[in-house]
Design an enzyme around this catalytic site. Structure first.
Site: not given
Length: 312
Positions: A183, A223, A265
């Site tokens: 992430k 993201e 995301k």
């Protein structure tokens, strides 16, 4: 317990300009010989982890399950412990994280868990590796790899995400420890522009992170968060998000990132938090789906619309 929603996208038709060429006359005497075509300068690099990346991404994006974000830093974890009168020690953090990963039936609802670095290398209070506890429940262990936001020089008081230095060696070590996805969070601020510099920096940083992650066997969650701060309306958010996502996928392609081996995301398309004109849930859904259909390639296996956060 809430779980992440997965939104399927529809194929997007790109605009293609066709240039009408002039007709060619047949030569009357000379013979026209066709030369071999020059080799293309475009090369698409396939990661040695390609099959595994696709399998991992599909597992995380499996219907009905979602991602558990338990990647709080030690400092943030300390705040949670302080709220119940506990000291911020490694033993207490270990007990807290053991509680999370050992919930009965967790794998029925959770497909992936984002861990903080300490957690990735940590064992439960019973002495079993945290990652092993997750894998036994068919939960894919992940790792937060960015180093946080810092001011972006030359911008409109905007930020950029640091962490590319040393990312390859860190990612290789994380893979060896059992992590299979990563992430990286960067942000774009609408009230401060967003400036072209900030948008490009966010997109390029995400693309480099994604390419490095895939090279080391980790599925990158992409993201670019559009911050909610501001008085702008939902149409402004939509236009900014379109620009940001176009830039992101341009640089992902430039860096030979395999779209089948990433997860997204995105932020929901909403008005700014201080906007007086509020949007209904139906409007937010319609704008968000419209954005996804216009910008997300159909090769992407999953869109993580909601993250699950645990608190104590």
């Amino acid at each position: 317990m809430a779980s992440a929603s997965l939104l399927k996208t529809s194929p997007v038709l790109d605009k293609i300009e066709f240039v009408k060429g002039q007709s060619l006359r047949q030569p009357s005497v000379s013979v026209v010989r066709c030369q071999p075509a020059a080799p293309s300068v475009l090369t698409v690099r396939a990661s040695s982890y390609a099959d595994e990346l696709v399998k991992t991404a599909k597992t995380i994006a499996s219907p009905g399950r979602g991602i558990l974000a338990m990647d709080e830093s030690n400092a943030t974890c300390g705040k949670r412990l302080a709220s119940i009168g506990l000291e911020n020690t490694e033993a207490n953090r270990q007990a807290y994280r053991t509680l999370l990963v050992s919930v009965p039936g967790l794998g029925d609802y959770i497909s992936g868990a984002i861990l903080f670095e300490e957690t990735l290398y940590q064992s439960t209070v019973e002495g079993k590796k945290m990652v092993d506890v997750l894998v036994e429940q068919n939960i894919v262990p992940g790792i937060k790899v960015d180093k946080g936001l810092v001011p972006l020089a030359g911008s409109n008081d905007e930020s950029w995400c640091q962490g590319l230095d040393g990312l390859a060696s860190r990612s290789a070590a994380y893979y060896q420890q059992g992590a299979r996805f990563a992430k990286w969070r960067t942000v774009v601020s609408i009230p401060n522009g967003p400036s072209a510099l900030a948008v490009k920096e966010a997109a390029w940083g995400l693309a480099r992170y994604a390419a490095i992650s895939q090279d080391n066997g980790l599925v990158p969650i992409v993201e670019p968060e559009i911050l909610l701060d501001g008085e702008h309306n939902i149409d402004t958010t939509f236009e900014v998000a379109k620009k940001v996502w176009a830039e992101v996928f341009f640089y992902l392609a430039e860096n030979n990132v395999m779209f089948e081996g990433i997860l997204l995301k995105p932020s929901m398309v909403t008005p700014g938090a201080e906007c007086k004109e509020r949007a209904t849930p139906q409007q937010v859904a319609d704008y968000t789906l419209k954005l996804l259909r216009q910008r997300i390639p159909p090769a992407v296996p999953g869109i993580m619309a909601i993250f699950v956060w645990w608190t104590i």
